[in-house]
Design a protein around this motif. Structure first.
Motif, PDB file in Angstrom:
ATOM      1  N   GLY A  16      28.375   1.017  15.777  1.00  0.00           N
ATOM      2  CA  GLY A  16      27.544   0.155  16.622  1.00  0.00           C
ATOM      3  C   GLY A  16      27.241   0.796  17.960  1.00  0.00           C
ATOM      4  O   GLY A  16      26.108   0.734  18.452  1.00  0.00           O
ATOM      5  N   ARG A  17      28.276   1.416  18.560  1.00  0.00           N
ATOM      6  CA  ARG A  17      28.056   2.079  19.849  1.00  0.00           C
ATOM      7  C   ARG A  17      27.089   3.254  19.700  1.00  0.00           C
ATOM      8  O   ARG A  17      26.239   3.482  20.567  1.00  0.00           O
ATOM      9  CB  ARG A  17      29.385   2.551  20.432  1.00  0.00           C
ATOM     10  CG  ARG A  17      30.260   1.424  20.930  1.00  0.00           C
ATOM     11  CD  ARG A  17      31.399   1.925  21.800  1.00  0.00           C
ATOM     12  NE  ARG A  17      32.265   2.858  21.120  1.00  0.00           N
ATOM     13  CZ  ARG A  17      33.399   2.556  20.497  1.00  0.00           C
ATOM     14  NH1 ARG A  17      33.804   1.307  20.456  1.00  0.00           N
ATOM     15  NH2 ARG A  17      34.134   3.488  19.922  1.00  0.00           N
ATOM     16  N   LEU A  18      27.220   4.001  18.592  1.00  0.00           N
ATOM     17  CA  LEU A  18      26.303   5.121  18.378  1.00  0.00           C
ATOM     18  C   LEU A  18      24.876   4.636  18.168  1.00  0.00           C
ATOM     19  O   LEU A  18      23.925   5.241  18.680  1.00  0.00           O
ATOM     20  CB  LEU A  18      26.755   5.945  17.170  1.00  0.00           C
ATOM     21  CG  LEU A  18      27.986   6.811  17.371  1.00  0.00           C
ATOM     22  CD1 LEU A  18      28.393   7.468  16.067  1.00  0.00           C
ATOM     23  CD2 LEU A  18      27.753   7.847  18.440  1.00  0.00           C
ATOM     24  N   THR A  19      24.726   3.537  17.434  1.00  0.00           N
ATOM     25  CA  THR A  19      23.395   2.977  17.222  1.00  0.00           C
ATOM     26  C   THR A  19      22.793   2.520  18.544  1.00  0.00           C
ATOM     27  O   THR A  19      21.623   2.776  18.833  1.00  0.00           O
ATOM     28  CB  THR A  19      23.484   1.798  16.227  1.00  0.00           C
ATOM     29  OG1 THR A  19      24.073   2.273  15.010  1.00  0.00           O
ATOM     30  CG2 THR A  19      22.123   1.216  15.939  1.00  0.00           C
ATOM     31  N   ALA A  20      23.610   1.847  19.355  1.00  0.00           N
ATOM     32  CA  ALA A  20      23.122   1.386  20.658  1.00  0.00           C
ATOM     33  C   ALA A  20      22.763   2.573  21.558  1.00  0.00           C
ATOM     34  O   ALA A  20      21.734   2.555  22.242  1.00  0.00           O
ATOM     35  CB  ALA A  20      24.176   0.513  21.332  1.00  0.00           C
ATOM     36  N   ALA A  38      21.869   5.556  20.563  1.00  0.00           N
ATOM     37  CA  ALA A  38      20.649   6.191  20.044  1.00  0.00           C
ATOM     38  C   ALA A  38      19.420   5.382  20.424  1.00  0.00           C
ATOM     39  O   ALA A  38      18.383   5.949  20.798  1.00  0.00           O
ATOM     40  CB  ALA A  38      20.744   6.339  18.523  1.00  0.00           C
ATOM     41  N   ALA A  39      19.519   4.051  20.343  1.00  0.00           N
ATOM     42  CA  ALA A  39      18.386   3.205  20.728  1.00  0.00           C
ATOM     43  C   ALA A  39      18.086   3.365  22.219  1.00  0.00           C
ATOM     44  O   ALA A  39      16.918   3.457  22.620  1.00  0.00           O
ATOM     45  CB  ALA A  39      18.682   1.743  20.399  1.00  0.00           C
ATOM     46  N   GLU A  40      19.143   3.416  23.029  1.00  0.00           N
ATOM     47  CA  GLU A  40      18.949   3.589  24.467  1.00  0.00           C
ATOM     48  C   GLU A  40      18.307   4.959  24.746  1.00  0.00           C
ATOM     49  O   GLU A  40      17.418   5.083  25.583  1.00  0.00           O
ATOM     50  CB  GLU A  40      20.294   3.488  25.187  1.00  0.00           C
ATOM     51  CG  GLU A  40      20.202   3.604  26.683  1.00  0.00           C
ATOM     52  CD  GLU A  40      21.575   3.478  27.329  1.00  0.00           C
ATOM     53  OE1 GLU A  40      21.735   4.019  28.430  1.00  0.00           O
ATOM     54  OE2 GLU A  40      22.463   2.849  26.740  1.00  0.00           O
ATOM     55  N   HIS A  41      18.762   5.969  24.007  1.00  0.00           N
ATOM     56  CA  HIS A  41      18.193   7.311  24.176  1.00  0.00           C
ATOM     57  C   HIS A  41      16.720   7.319  23.787  1.00  0.00           C
ATOM     58  O   HIS A  41      15.883   7.896  24.500  1.00  0.00           O
ATOM     59  CB  HIS A  41      18.978   8.314  23.331  1.00  0.00           C
ATOM     60  CG  HIS A  41      18.443   9.703  23.390  1.00  0.00           C
ATOM     61  ND1 HIS A  41      18.540  10.490  24.514  1.00  0.00           N
ATOM     62  CD2 HIS A  41      17.777  10.438  22.474  1.00  0.00           C
ATOM     63  CE1 HIS A  41      17.958  11.644  24.286  1.00  0.00           C
ATOM     64  NE2 HIS A  41      17.490  11.647  23.046  1.00  0.00           N
ATOM     65  N   ARG A  42      16.401   6.686  22.647  1.00  0.00           N
ATOM     66  CA  ARG A  42      14.998   6.630  22.220  1.00  0.00           C
ATOM     67  C   ARG A  42      14.149   5.889  23.246  1.00  0.00           C
ATOM     68  O   ARG A  42      13.023   6.296  23.533  1.00  0.00           O
ATOM     69  CB  ARG A  42      14.893   5.947  20.856  1.00  0.00           C
ATOM     70  CG  ARG A  42      15.227   6.857  19.699  1.00  0.00           C
ATOM     71  CD  ARG A  42      14.834   6.235  18.369  1.00  0.00           C
ATOM     72  NE  ARG A  42      15.557   5.015  18.072  1.00  0.00           N
ATOM     73  CZ  ARG A  42      16.729   4.941  17.473  1.00  0.00           C
ATOM     74  NH1 ARG A  42      17.333   6.048  17.095  1.00  0.00           N
ATOM     75  NH2 ARG A  42      17.312   3.782  17.248  1.00  0.00           N
ATOM     76  N   ALA A  43      14.694   4.807  23.798  1.00  0.00           N
ATOM     77  CA  ALA A  43      13.951   4.056  24.815  1.00  0.00           C
ATOM     78  C   ALA A  43      13.733   4.922  26.058  1.00  0.00           C
ATOM     79  O   ALA A  43      12.639   4.935  26.635  1.00  0.00           O
ATOM     80  CB  ALA A  43      14.689   2.773  25.179  1.00  0.00           C
ATOM     81  N   GLY A  44      14.754   5.662  26.453  1.00  0.00           N
ATOM     82  CA  GLY A  44      14.619   6.559  27.610  1.00  0.00           C
ATOM     83  C   GLY A  44      13.599   7.645  27.350  1.00  0.00           C
ATOM     84  O   GLY A  44      12.781   7.989  28.214  1.00  0.00           O
ATOM     85  N   VAL A  45      13.641   8.206  26.131  1.00  0.00           N
ATOM     86  CA  VAL A  45      12.659   9.237  25.777  1.00  0.00           C
ATOM     87  C   VAL A  45      11.255   8.648  25.791  1.00  0.00           C
ATOM     88  O   VAL A  45      10.304   9.284  26.278  1.00  0.00           O
ATOM     89  CB  VAL A  45      13.005   9.853  24.394  1.00  0.00           C
ATOM     90  CG1 VAL A  45      11.859  10.691  23.868  1.00  0.00           C
ATOM     91  CG2 VAL A  45      14.267  10.695  24.496  1.00  0.00           C
ATOM     92  N   GLY A  46      11.121   7.426  25.289  1.00  0.00           N
ATOM     93  CA  GLY A  46       9.810   6.770  25.302  1.00  0.00           C
ATOM     94  C   GLY A  46       9.304   6.566  26.720  1.00  0.00           C
ATOM     95  O   GLY A  46       8.114   6.805  27.004  1.00  0.00           O
TER      96      GLY A  46
END
Length: 133
Positions: free
Chosen positions: A74-78, A80-88
């Motif tokens: 769950g922490r890795l998924t969160a 990764a989502a935070e990273h994708r949002a930052g990249v976006g």
């Protein structure tokens, strides 16, 4: 006292001692076998109890490990989502910056086109426009 009586008495005492020693040996060896059996049973019980305790601890630790794996997933998924949002967000900022650069280039070229339409040979390497302030 008669010598024969003394010899027979000594032989009886010796035979009694030997017989008593044999009886004592039998009694003590029987007691030792009983004690050994008790100790073996006690050791087996301790082994079984220790094994049960280790299995219970293993089960608890396995459950904790599975729970930690799920939490980590769950922490890795969160993350990764935070990273994708930052990249976006960074890509959006980068696109905005490129658009701003293109706009500034277009306005600078428009200004330069009005001033000096032809490139000037400055150093002989390439035709470039001189930098104007």
């Amino acid at each position: 006292m008669n010598l024969a009586w003394m010899i027979s008495t000594g032989a009886a005492v010796a035979a009694g001692g030997v017989l008593g020693a044999l009886v004592a040996w039998q009694v003590r060896s029987r007691q030792a076998r009983v004690k050994q059996r008790q100790l073996v049973v006690l050791a087996k019980e301790q082994y079984v109890n220790g094994t049960k305790n280790l299995r219970a601890a293993n089960t608890r630790l396995q459950a904790a490990l599975d729970q930690e794996k799920k939490a980590l997933q769950g922490r890795l998924t969160a993350a990764a989502a935070e990273h994708r949002a930052g990249v976006g967000r960074l890509e959006a900022q980068l696109q905005h910056a490129y658009a701003e650069i293109e706009r500034l280039k277009a306005s600078a070229l428009a200004i330069d086109d009005r001033r000096d339409p032809e490139p000037v040979e400055a150093h002989g390497f390439a035709l470039t426009r001189p930098y104007t302030r």
